[in-house]
Design an enzyme around this catalytic site. Structure first.
Site, PDB file in Angstrom:
ATOM      1  N   SER A   1       5.171  -7.080   3.319  1.00 33.79           N
ATOM      2  CA  SER A   1       5.737  -7.380   4.645  1.00 33.79           C
ATOM      3  C   SER A   1       6.497  -8.712   4.629  1.00 33.79           C
ATOM      4  CB  SER A   1       4.609  -7.428   5.674  1.00 33.79           C
ATOM      5  OG  SER A   1       3.667  -8.399   5.279  1.00 33.79           O
TER       6      SER A   1
ATOM      7  N   GLU B   1       8.769  -4.703  13.094  1.00 29.79           N
ATOM      8  CA  GLU B   1       8.653  -3.600  12.140  1.00 29.79           C
ATOM      9  C   GLU B   1       7.379  -2.841  12.506  1.00 29.79           C
ATOM     10  OE1 GLU B   1       7.478  -4.316   8.045  1.00 29.79           O
ATOM     11  OE2 GLU B   1       8.744  -2.670   7.352  1.00 29.79           O
TER      12      GLU B   1
ATOM     13  N   GLU C   1      -5.093  -3.786  -2.235  1.00 33.13           N
ATOM     14  CA  GLU C   1      -6.522  -3.484  -2.306  1.00 33.13           C
ATOM     15  C   GLU C   1      -6.858  -2.225  -1.505  1.00 33.13           C
ATOM     16  OE1 GLU C   1      -4.922  -5.822  -0.861  1.00 33.13           O
ATOM     17  OE2 GLU C   1      -5.970  -6.834   0.786  1.00 33.13           O
TER      18      GLU C   1
ATOM     19  N   CYS D   1       9.609   1.446   3.372  1.00 30.15           N
ATOM     20  CA  CYS D   1      10.477   0.312   3.709  1.00 30.15           C
ATOM     21  C   CYS D   1      11.901   0.783   3.976  1.00 30.15           C
ATOM     22  CB  CYS D   1      10.473  -0.713   2.588  1.00 30.15           C
ATOM     23  SG  CYS D   1      11.282  -0.105   1.105  1.00 30.15           S
TER      24      CYS D   1
ATOM     25  N   PHE E   1       0.809  -1.220   0.000  1.00 33.51           N
ATOM     26  CA  PHE E   1       0.000   0.000   0.000  1.00 33.51           C
ATOM     27  C   PHE E   1       0.846   1.275   0.000  1.00 33.51           C
ATOM     28  CE2 PHE E   1       0.865  -0.151   4.575  1.00 33.51           C
ATOM     29  CZ  PHE E   1       1.065   1.194   4.858  1.00 33.51           C
TER      30      PHE E   1
END
Ligand code: NAD
Length: 502
Positions: free
Chosen positions: A233, A387, A183, A288, A156
Site C-alpha cells: 500500500s 484506495e 504474513e 493494484c 497479500f
C-alpha cells in the site's frame, strides 16, 4: 498474534535451503477467507531470524555471483518446469489463503512462469556496451554486476507473482535474496523455495522470513542488505522508501492505486462494459491494476451504467474453489468493513448506488461482499479518493476527453489508465498525455508482459526502476572500463585533456 493452537500446522521460515523455526513462539493464524476459519498458522520472525537469513544469503552470494549466468539460467529453467508441473497445486495454495478464484490463481501462476522465462534470458539483460577506439588504442566498455544480498517485501494479493517477479530477476542477476512475504498468505513462498532447491539452487541463495513490521525493519536496517524491493500500500511504500533511502540502500517501493478507464462516445459499449466488470470485480477488486473508476465521456454514461449494472448483477460471488464463482471473498473481515464504510460514505456524498454489494447474500461466514456500482461519484468524495481495494466501481461523468484527462491526471496515483474508443487520434492523445506508468487502449488491465518494465507514477511508486524488465537494472550496478593494450607509451601527462588527445 497468538500462541498457535496445537492442531494448526505452522508455516516455517526457509533458510539455507531448509525449513527453519523462530526461537520465539509468536505466530499468527491464517484464516481461509472463504470460511473465516483458521487453516494454519505462520511463525512471526523478528531480528533473530532476519539475521540468520541474511547471514545465509551473504555466505552464498559470492559463489552464486561467480556462477556463470547461463548456469544460473539452467537452474531457473528447471524451476520453471516445476512451476508448470505444480501449477495446479500452487493455484490451490493461492486460493486457499488469498481467496481468489482458481481460474484467476492459474492466471497468476502463468504470469509468474513468464517472469521466470525472462529471468532465464538474463545474459541478454546483463549485456553491456562497447565503444572501440575512443582514444588512440583505447576502448571503453560497460557491464553490470550483482549487488549482493537483496530483500523483497510483498503484499497479500499476489502471493506467487509478485515474489517471483522480484526474486527470479534478482537471482538471475547473481544476487542472493531474502523474501518477506505477506504474513497473510505465507505458504506459497515456502513452496516456491522448495521448488528452487529441487531445481538445484544452492542453499542460502533464496531465503524466506515470515513476519510483520519488525521483520521488515530488521531487513531494511541490516548492513548486509544492499537493496530493498517493496510492493504494497502507498503509506507503507512511502515509509519503506524513506527508511531504506536513509540507510543508503537502493530501493524500489511500489504502492497502491486508483485506476481509471475512460469510455469515449464512439467506444463499443458492450466491450467497455465487459472490460469494466472484469477489471473492477475480478479478484474481488484486490488487484493494484483493478479499474476503480469508469470515466464516462459525453452522453455515454446512462447506457454504459445500464450495461455495466446488468453484468455486475450477473457476476457470481462465492468461494474461490467453487465451480461458477466469478469472484471470491476479500482477504479479511476488516476489508469487508472498509468496503461497506466506503459505500455508506458515498451515499452521503451524492453517489447513487446502482448495484449494491452490501445486499448480496454472503455464502457462509467468509469475508464476502458482492460487486457494487456507484454512479455520479464526485472526485472529492471519500469513495473516489481512497484506495478501497474491493469490488466497487465508481462512475464519474465528464463532458469530453480533455476533462477526462484532467480527472485522471489529478489523481495522486498513476499506476494504470485505459481508454475505450474507436478513434486512433483520441487514443494516441490519451496515451501521450495521461500520467500513468501502464496505459491500455481498448484493454481493461494493461499489465504489460514481463519483457517490459512495470511500475506506476506518482504515489503508486517511490524509487526509480520498476519490476519485470526494469528489475534487471535495479538488481545490478554498472561498471565502465576504459582500457588500453597498445603501445607506444605516452609519458607522464599531468593535465586533464580531451579524450581524443590522450
Ligand atoms: P500492505 O502495505 O499492508 O503490506 C505489504 C507488505 O508490507 C506486507 O508484507 C506487510 O507485512 C508489510 N507491512 C505492512 N505494514 C507495514 C509497516 N507499517 N511497515 C513495514 N512493513 C509493513 O499491503 P497489502 O494489504 O498486503 O497489499 C495490498 C496493497 O498492495 C494495495 O494497496 C495494492 O494496491 C498494493 N499493490 C501494489 C502493486 C503495484 O504493483 N503497485 C501490486 C500489488 C499490490
Amino acid at each position: 498474534m497468538t500462541t498457535t493452537p496445537v492442531h494448526l500446522e505452522t508455516v516455517l521460515h526457509w533458510i539455507d535451503g531448509a525449513p527453519a523455526a523462530s526461537s520465539g513462539a509468536e505466530t499468527a493464524e491464517i484464516p481461509d477467507p472463504a470460511t473465516g476459519r483458521a487453516v494454519r498458522a505462520v511463525a512471526l520472525g523478528g531480528t533473530d531470524i532476519v539475521d540468520r537469513a541474511v547471514a545465509s544469503a551473504r555466505a552464498a552470494a559470492g559463489a552464486w555471483a561467480a556462477t556463470p549466468s547461463p548456469a544460473r539460467a539452467t537452474i531457473l529453467l528447471a524451476f520453471r518446469a516445476l512451476l508448470v508441473e505444480h501449477g495446479e497445486e500452487l493455484a490451490s495454495i493461492i486460493t486457499a489463503e488469498q481467496g481468489k478464484t482458481l481460474a484467476d490463481a492459474r492466471g497468476e501462476v502463468a504470469r509468474s512462469i513468464e517472469a521466470v522465462e525472462v529471468a532465464a534470458s538474463a545474459v541478454q539483460q546483463l549485456k553491456g556496451e562497447y565503444a572501440e577506439q575512443v582514444s588512440r588504442g583505447v576502448d571503453t566498455y560497460s557491464f553490470r554486476q550483482p549487488l549482493g544480498v537483496c530483500a523483497g517485501i510483498t503484499p497479500f494479493n499476489f502471493p506467487v507473482m509478485v515474489p517471483v517477479s522480484m526474486f527470479a530477476a534478482a537471482i538471475a542477476c547473481g544476487n542472493a535474496f531474502v523474501l518477506k512475504p505477506s504474513e497473510r498468505v505465507p505458504s506459497a513462498s515456502v513452496r516456491l523455495a522448495e521448488f528452487l532447491a529441487q531445481a538445484g539452487l544452492p542453499g542460502g541463495v533464496f531465503n524466506v522470513v515470515h513476519g510483520g513490521v519488525d521483520a521488515v525493519h530488521a531487513l531494511i536496517d541490516h548492513p548486509d542488505v544492499a537493496a530493498i524491493s517493496f510492493v504494497g500500500s502507498t503509506p507503507v511504500a512511502r515509509e519503506i522508501y524513506r527508511r531504506s533511502a536513509a540507510a543508503g540502500k537502493k530501493v524500489q517501493a511500489l504502492g497502491g492505486a486508483n485506476n481509471h478507464l475512460v469510455v469515449m462516445p464512439d467506444a463499443d459499449l458492450d466491450a467497455a462494459a465487459d472490460a469494466l466488470v472484469s477489471a473492477a470485480y475480478g479478484a474481488a477488486g484486490q488487484r493494484c491494476m483493478a479499474i476503480t473508476v469508469a470515466v464516462a465521456v459525453g452522453d455515454v454514461a446512462d447506457q454504459l451504467v445500464a450495461k455495466t449494472a446488468q453484468r455486475a448483477e450477473a457476476f457470481r460471488t462465492g468461494p474461490g474453489d467453487a465451480e461458477g464463482s466469478d469472484m471470491g471473498p476479500l482477504i479479511s473481515k476488516a476489508a469487508v468493513e472498509r468496503v461497506r464504510g466506503a459505500l455508506d460514505a458515498a451515499e452521503g456524498q451524492g453517489g447513487r448506488v446502482v448495484v449494491d454489494g452490501r445486499a448480496a447474500e454472503a455464502p457462509g461466514s467468509g469475508y464476502f461482499i458482492g460487486p457494487s456500482l456507484v454512479d455520479h461519484v464526485t472526485t472529492d468524495s471519500k469513495l473516489y479518493r481512497d484506495e478501497i481495494f474491493g469490488p466497487v466501481l465508481s462512475v464519474v461523468r465528464v463532458d469530453d476527453l480533455d476533462e477526462a484527462l484532467r480527472v485522471v491526471n489529478a489523481s495522486p496515483y498513476g499506476n494504470g489508465a485505459s481508454i475505450f474508443t474507436a478513434s486512433g487520434a483520441a487514443s494516441r492523445h490519451f496515451a501521450h498525455h495521461v500520467r500513468a506508468g501502464s496505459v491500455g487502449i481498448n484493454v481493461p488491465i494493461p499489465v504489460p508482459i514481463s519483457w517490459f518494465g512495470f511500475g506506476g507514477w506518482g504515489d503508486s511508486r517511490f524509487g526509480d526502476d520498476g519490476l519485470n524488465y526494469d528489475a534487471y537494472r535495479f538488481y545490478t550496478r554498472g561498471k565502465v572500463v576504459t582500457q588500453r593494450w597498445t603501445e607506444p607509451r605516452r609519458g607522464v601527462r599531468p593535465n586533464f585533456v580531451a579524450a581524443g588527445s590522450q
